[in-house]
Design a protein around this motif. Structure first.
Motif, PDB file in Angstrom:
ATOM      1  N   UNK A 180       0.833  -1.200   0.000  1.00 37.54           N
ATOM      2  CA  UNK A 180       0.000   0.000   0.000  1.00 37.54           C
ATOM      3  C   UNK A 180       0.866   1.249   0.000  1.00 37.54           C
ATOM      4  N   UNK A 181       0.276   2.376  -0.272  1.00 36.03           N
ATOM      5  CA  UNK A 181       0.997   3.644  -0.138  1.00 36.03           C
ATOM      6  C   UNK A 181       1.135   3.971   1.345  1.00 36.03           C
ATOM      7  N   UNK A 217      -1.474  13.667  -5.482  1.00 34.67           N
ATOM      8  CA  UNK A 217      -2.581  13.607  -4.531  1.00 34.67           C
ATOM      9  C   UNK A 217      -2.137  13.884  -3.096  1.00 34.67           C
ATOM     10  N   UNK A 218      -2.965  14.615  -2.390  1.00 36.99           N
ATOM     11  CA  UNK A 218      -2.726  14.893  -0.978  1.00 36.99           C
ATOM     12  C   UNK A 218      -3.260  13.743  -0.136  1.00 36.99           C
ATOM     13  N   UNK A 245      -0.082   8.631  -2.971  1.00 36.07           N
ATOM     14  CA  UNK A 245      -0.144   7.359  -3.684  1.00 36.07           C
ATOM     15  C   UNK A 245       1.207   6.677  -3.810  1.00 36.07           C
ATOM     16  N   UNK A 246       2.199   7.157  -3.056  1.00 36.54           N
ATOM     17  CA  UNK A 246       3.541   6.578  -3.105  1.00 36.54           C
ATOM     18  C   UNK A 246       3.887   5.900  -1.777  1.00 36.54           C
ATOM     19  N   UNK A 247       4.843   4.978  -1.797  1.00 36.78           N
ATOM     20  CA  UNK A 247       5.293   4.404  -0.528  1.00 36.78           C
ATOM     21  C   UNK A 247       6.130   5.410   0.252  1.00 36.78           C
ATOM     22  N   UNK A 248       6.190   5.234   1.551  1.00 41.57           N
ATOM     23  CA  UNK A 248       7.143   6.014   2.345  1.00 41.57           C
ATOM     24  C   UNK A 248       8.546   5.593   1.936  1.00 41.57           C
TER      25      UNK A 248
END
Length: 322
Positions: A180-181, A217-218, A245-248
């Motif tokens: 998941x993001x 996206x916020x 929408x990105x991984x940490x």
């Protein structure tokens, strides 16, 4: 399946094995405060699990119960991405290359798994492990894994090698599970985060980014650590951060790096990231209690093998060795 762990830390390998339904039997960890975190977790969940506080070179003299799998994440910073030069002399723990095979020879587990940073593959300590385990009749497979492709909400990349006696038919240690993001994994925590602020230079860079039409996206996950060399989004040098929408990015031990994390909401308000968020990024279950001492907490979370990754590895071994 019975699990033994060397360099056990706060219990990432063991917690994941327990999550998978295996039986953590013992773990060896040098630092008492770190070992205590693991002991507290297992006190009621697996009371027979023994946490040995001490040096693995001395603990090998103990009479510990037999195991089926040995996990080890030897300490060595020589090839860490946080080290400016790849100098094998930087690793004062090169002795681990002989210590691990000694444990394998004594306990003869059905499988051995070694985890470390990607550069560890070329370190003499690992070559010693390879020679020692091969001499004891174990066969190796190995690979570099991006954990976000295996269910973790961060872009952590690690080297894993896995060994079994006589032959090794385990071609894929980790099943592919899209991670998941960072936002998907922690969205329920955001409403309780304390208010925070961004530095003026961060605000200026975000304004310039918006003027160029660079957006995502916020909310945005933002950090001030190593801002001069890290890129935001797809190759835009603006500020250290990740869109919703990105991984940490990789969770590390540094308190300076992790305490600087901020969450920028679409309305412009800012929140400070929490230790529970970091624990989620690192694959800890929510029932794992955050240590009260913040230094210990950052060390535990940043240095841990992600328990969710350990659980996947353990399930693979349970199927293969049954």
């Amino acid at each position: 399946m019975r699990i033994g762990t060397l360099f056990g830390g706060c219990g990432g390998w063991d917690i994941g094995a327990w999550m998978a339904g295996a039986s953590p039997v013992w773990s060896v960890e040098l630092e008492p405060a770190i070992a205590a975190v693991q002991r507290d977790f297992f006190e009621k969940r697996a009371p027979r699990h023994r946490v040995v506080v001490g040096d693995v070179r001395e603990a090998i003299e103990l009479d510990l119960p037999p195991i089926d799998v040995l996990y080890a994440s030897p300490v060595c910073k020589a090839h860490s991405k946080g080290t400016s030069r790849l100098d094998t002399s930087l690793c004062e723990h090169a002795w681990t290359g002989t210590a691990v095979p000694q444990w394998v020879d004594r306990y003869r587990p059905k499988a051995v798994v070694i985890e470390n940073v990607t550069g560890y593959r070329s370190h003499e300590a690992f070559r010693q492990i390879q020679r020692g385990l091969t001499l004891h009749g174990y066969v190796e497979r190995s690979g570099v894994f991006r954990f976000n492709q295996h269910g973790l909400p961060q872009s952590r990349e690690r080297f894993l090698s896995w060994w079994t006696e006589d032959k090794n038919d385990i071609k894929q240690l980790l099943p592919e599970i899209p991670g998941p993001s960072w936002f998907d994994s922690t969205s329920d925590l955001l409403r309780d985060l304390p208010k925070a602020e961004l530095a003026n230079w961060q605000v200026d860079r975000i304004d310039r980014m918006r003027q160029r039409g660079v957006k995502g996206p916020y909310p945005w996950l933002i950090s001030s650590f190593n801002a001069s060399t890290t890129r935001f989004g797809e190759g835009k040098t603006v500020i250290v951060g990740r869109f919703a929408n990105q991984p940490a990015w990789t969770v590390v031990e540094s308190r300076r790096a992790q305490s600087g994390l901020r969450v920028l909401l679409e309305d412009g308000s800012v929140r400070a990231a929490s230790l529970r968020m970091l624990a989620r990024f690192q694959g800890f279950p929510d029932e794992w209690e955050i240590p009260e001492d913040t230094v210990t907490a950052y060390t535990c979370i940043g240095n841990a093998v992600p328990p969710s990754i350990s659980a996947l590895v353990t399930r693979t071994l349970m199927r293969a060795l049954s």
